[in-house]
Design a protein around this motif. Sequence first.
Motif, PDB file in Angstrom:
ATOM      1  N   ASP A  59       0.829  -1.172   0.019  1.00 41.96           N
ATOM      2  CA  ASP A  59      -0.003  -0.040   0.124  1.00 41.96           C
ATOM      3  C   ASP A  59       0.957   1.171  -0.080  1.00 41.96           C
ATOM      4  O   ASP A  59       0.661   2.188  -0.641  1.00 41.96           O
ATOM      5  CB  ASP A  59      -0.866   0.153   1.382  1.00 41.96           C
ATOM      6  N   LEU A  60       1.981   1.206   0.936  1.00 36.99           N
ATOM      7  CA  LEU A  60       2.831   2.382   0.862  1.00 36.99           C
ATOM      8  C   LEU A  60       3.526   2.523  -0.141  1.00 36.99           C
ATOM      9  O   LEU A  60       3.574   3.640  -1.005  1.00 36.99           O
ATOM     10  CB  LEU A  60       4.027   2.031   2.234  1.00 36.99           C
ATOM     11  N   VAL A  61       4.011   1.634  -0.977  1.00 33.64           N
ATOM     12  CA  VAL A  61       4.716   1.715  -2.296  1.00 33.64           C
ATOM     13  C   VAL A  61       3.969   1.953  -3.525  1.00 33.64           C
ATOM     14  O   VAL A  61       4.395   3.189  -4.153  1.00 33.64           O
ATOM     15  CB  VAL A  61       5.412   0.205  -2.624  1.00 33.64           C
ATOM     16  N   THR A  62       2.797   1.483  -3.427  1.00 36.57           N
ATOM     17  CA  THR A  62       1.809   2.091  -4.383  1.00 36.57           C
ATOM     18  C   THR A  62       1.590   3.602  -4.200  1.00 36.57           C
ATOM     19  O   THR A  62       1.556   4.134  -5.256  1.00 36.57           O
ATOM     20  CB  THR A  62       0.615   1.041  -4.529  1.00 36.57           C
ATOM     21  N   LEU A 107      12.500  -2.022  -6.959  1.00 35.11           N
ATOM     22  CA  LEU A 107      11.125  -1.962  -7.269  1.00 35.11           C
ATOM     23  C   LEU A 107      11.013  -3.121  -8.175  1.00 35.11           C
ATOM     24  O   LEU A 107       9.970  -3.770  -8.192  1.00 35.11           O
ATOM     25  CB  LEU A 107      10.637  -0.645  -7.992  1.00 35.11           C
ATOM     26  N   GLY A 108      11.866  -3.552  -9.150  1.00 33.31           N
ATOM     27  CA  GLY A 108      11.700  -4.638 -10.174  1.00 33.31           C
ATOM     28  C   GLY A 108      11.657  -5.846  -9.366  1.00 33.31           C
ATOM     29  O   GLY A 108      10.785  -6.522  -9.771  1.00 33.31           O
ATOM     30  N   ALA A 109      12.539  -6.024  -8.453  1.00 34.93           N
ATOM     31  CA  ALA A 109      12.376  -7.318  -7.619  1.00 34.93           C
ATOM     32  C   ALA A 109      10.968  -7.285  -6.722  1.00 34.93           C
ATOM     33  O   ALA A 109      10.377  -8.409  -6.819  1.00 34.93           O
ATOM     34  CB  ALA A 109      13.473  -7.466  -6.482  1.00 34.93           C
ATOM     35  N   ALA A 110      10.668  -6.382  -6.260  1.00 35.15           N
ATOM     36  CA  ALA A 110       9.282  -6.039  -5.607  1.00 35.15           C
ATOM     37  C   ALA A 110       8.214  -6.370  -6.548  1.00 35.15           C
ATOM     38  O   ALA A 110       7.227  -7.259  -6.142  1.00 35.15           O
ATOM     39  CB  ALA A 110       9.055  -4.886  -4.674  1.00 35.15           C
ATOM     40  N   LEU A 111       8.246  -5.959  -7.567  1.00 40.78           N
ATOM     41  CA  LEU A 111       7.056  -6.314  -8.699  1.00 40.78           C
ATOM     42  C   LEU A 111       6.969  -7.777  -9.007  1.00 40.78           C
ATOM     43  O   LEU A 111       6.106  -8.188  -9.233  1.00 40.78           O
ATOM     44  CB  LEU A 111       7.282  -5.549 -10.087  1.00 40.78           C
ATOM     45  N   GLY A 117      -0.396  -7.427  -3.491  1.00 40.78           N
ATOM     46  CA  GLY A 117      -0.762  -6.171  -3.315  1.00 40.78           C
ATOM     47  C   GLY A 117       0.117  -5.217  -4.171  1.00 40.78           C
ATOM     48  O   GLY A 117      -0.305  -4.069  -4.461  1.00 40.78           O
ATOM     49  N   LEU A 118       1.374  -5.760  -4.911  1.00 42.59           N
ATOM     50  CA  LEU A 118       1.853  -4.778  -5.982  1.00 42.59           C
ATOM     51  C   LEU A 118       1.322  -5.016  -7.320  1.00 42.59           C
ATOM     52  O   LEU A 118       2.002  -4.423  -8.117  1.00 42.59           O
ATOM     53  CB  LEU A 118       3.457  -5.270  -5.523  1.00 42.59           C
ATOM     54  N   GLU A 119       0.544  -6.089  -7.605  1.00 45.46           N
ATOM     55  CA  GLU A 119       0.107  -6.280  -8.689  1.00 45.46           C
ATOM     56  C   GLU A 119      -0.378  -5.080  -9.386  1.00 45.46           C
ATOM     57  O   GLU A 119      -0.339  -4.737 -10.814  1.00 45.46           O
ATOM     58  CB  GLU A 119      -0.957  -7.694  -8.908  1.00 45.46           C
ATOM     59  N   ASN A 120      -1.180  -4.379  -8.592  1.00 47.21           N
ATOM     60  CA  ASN A 120      -2.161  -3.143  -8.992  1.00 47.21           C
ATOM     61  C   ASN A 120      -0.822  -2.030  -9.471  1.00 47.21           C
ATOM     62  O   ASN A 120      -1.190  -1.233 -10.295  1.00 47.21           O
ATOM     63  CB  ASN A 120      -2.752  -2.593  -7.911  1.00 47.21           C
ATOM     64  N   LEU A 121       0.126  -2.011  -8.707  1.00 49.51           N
ATOM     65  CA  LEU A 121       1.097  -0.983  -9.150  1.00 49.51           C
ATOM     66  C   LEU A 121       1.782  -1.402 -10.693  1.00 49.51           C
ATOM     67  O   LEU A 121       2.034  -0.282 -11.348  1.00 49.51           O
ATOM     68  CB  LEU A 121       2.334  -1.052  -8.098  1.00 49.51           C
ATOM     69  N   HIS A 122       2.018  -2.693 -11.009  1.00 43.60           N
ATOM     70  CA  HIS A 122       2.421  -2.931 -12.099  1.00 43.60           C
ATOM     71  C   HIS A 122       1.355  -2.365 -13.296  1.00 43.60           C
ATOM     72  O   HIS A 122       1.661  -1.924 -14.429  1.00 43.60           O
ATOM     73  CB  HIS A 122       2.697  -4.181 -12.260  1.00 43.60           C
ATOM     74  N   MET A 125       1.243   1.331 -13.598  1.00 39.52           N
ATOM     75  CA  MET A 125       2.227   1.809 -14.536  1.00 39.52           C
ATOM     76  C   MET A 125       1.985   1.620 -15.978  1.00 39.52           C
ATOM     77  O   MET A 125       2.018   2.250 -16.856  1.00 39.52           O
ATOM     78  CB  MET A 125       3.787   1.161 -14.194  1.00 39.52           C
ATOM     79  N   LEU A 126       1.464   0.228 -16.339  1.00 36.18           N
ATOM     80  CA  LEU A 126       1.254   0.008 -17.576  1.00 36.18           C
ATOM     81  C   LEU A 126       0.192   0.790 -18.218  1.00 36.18           C
ATOM     82  O   LEU A 126      -0.056   1.396 -19.318  1.00 36.18           O
ATOM     83  CB  LEU A 126       0.939  -1.476 -17.836  1.00 36.18           C
ATOM     84  N   ASP A 127      -1.128   0.660 -17.595  1.00 37.18           N
ATOM     85  CA  ASP A 127      -2.263   1.443 -17.848  1.00 37.18           C
ATOM     86  C   ASP A 127      -2.169   2.913 -18.110  1.00 37.18           C
ATOM     87  O   ASP A 127      -2.587   3.734 -18.600  1.00 37.18           O
ATOM     88  CB  ASP A 127      -3.433   1.273 -16.854  1.00 37.18           C
ATOM     89  N   THR A 128      -1.220   3.723 -17.359  1.00 39.44           N
ATOM     90  CA  THR A 128      -0.901   4.869 -17.352  1.00 39.44           C
ATOM     91  C   THR A 128       0.117   5.441 -18.155  1.00 39.44           C
ATOM     92  O   THR A 128      -0.015   6.487 -19.124  1.00 39.44           O
ATOM     93  CB  THR A 128      -0.728   5.522 -15.823  1.00 39.44           C
ATOM     94  N   LEU A 129       1.407   4.674 -18.296  1.00 43.74           N
ATOM     95  CA  LEU A 129       2.258   5.296 -18.953  1.00 43.74           C
ATOM     96  C   LEU A 129       2.661   4.822 -20.186  1.00 43.74           C
ATOM     97  O   LEU A 129       3.047   5.664 -21.179  1.00 43.74           O
ATOM     98  CB  LEU A 129       3.709   4.792 -18.345  1.00 43.74           C
TER      99      LEU A 129
END
Length: 189
Positions: A59-62, A107-111, A117-122, A125-129
Motif C-alpha cells: 500500500d505504501l509503495v503504491t 522496485l523490479g524485484a518487488a514487482l 498487493g503490488l500487482e496493481n502497481l504494475h 504503470m502500464l495503464d498510465t504510462l
Amino acid sequence: MPEAVGIRQAQAQRTRSGVLAAASAVFVDQGVQAPIRDIAERAGVGVGTIYRNFPTRADLVTAVYRHQIDTCAALAPRLLEESDSPFTALAHWADAFVEFLVTKHGLGAALGSGDPGLENLHALMLDTLVPACALLLDACVAADELSPGITAYTLMRAIGNLCITGPDYDRADAKRMVATLLAGCRRTA
C-alpha cells in the motif's frame, strides 16, 4: 464541531503527505524494502502511524509511486505542445521516464515478488504510462520522425532494461544509452 473535524482531516492529510514524502526519499536512498522505522523516523511519526495509513508495504509503495507515475504520464501531452518536434518531446519524456526508473531501487524485484498487493502497481504503470508513450510515438510517426511499428510497451521495456544501474553503470550511463536507443529508432531522411 464541523470545524474541528475539518482541522483533524487537514492534519491527517498533512501527516499522510509527510509520510509519503519521507517514504519516497527513503526509497531512493535504500530501496522499497527499507525498514518502516526509517520512514517513520524521517517523517517524524511513529511506526503505528504509518501502518494506520498504509496497512501493508505494498500500500505504501503504491501510494508513493502513484503520484510519480501520474506526473510522468501528464508530461507527454504537455511536451508535445511545448516542443519543436514530436521527437524532441519523446526524447524529453524518455529522460523523465529514466529519472523515474533509476531511483526505484528494488522496485523490479518487488514487482516480481508475487506480492498480490503490488500487482496493481504494475498495472497502474502500464495503464498510465503506455498510453502516454504511445501518444508521443504516434505523433513521431505522423511527423515522419520515427520508424513505424515501434510499440510503446516495447520501447518502455527497452528503456527499463537500460535503466538497471549498478556499480559501474549509473544514471548518466542509462541516459546516454537511452539517447542512443532513441537515435536508432529515428527515421532518417
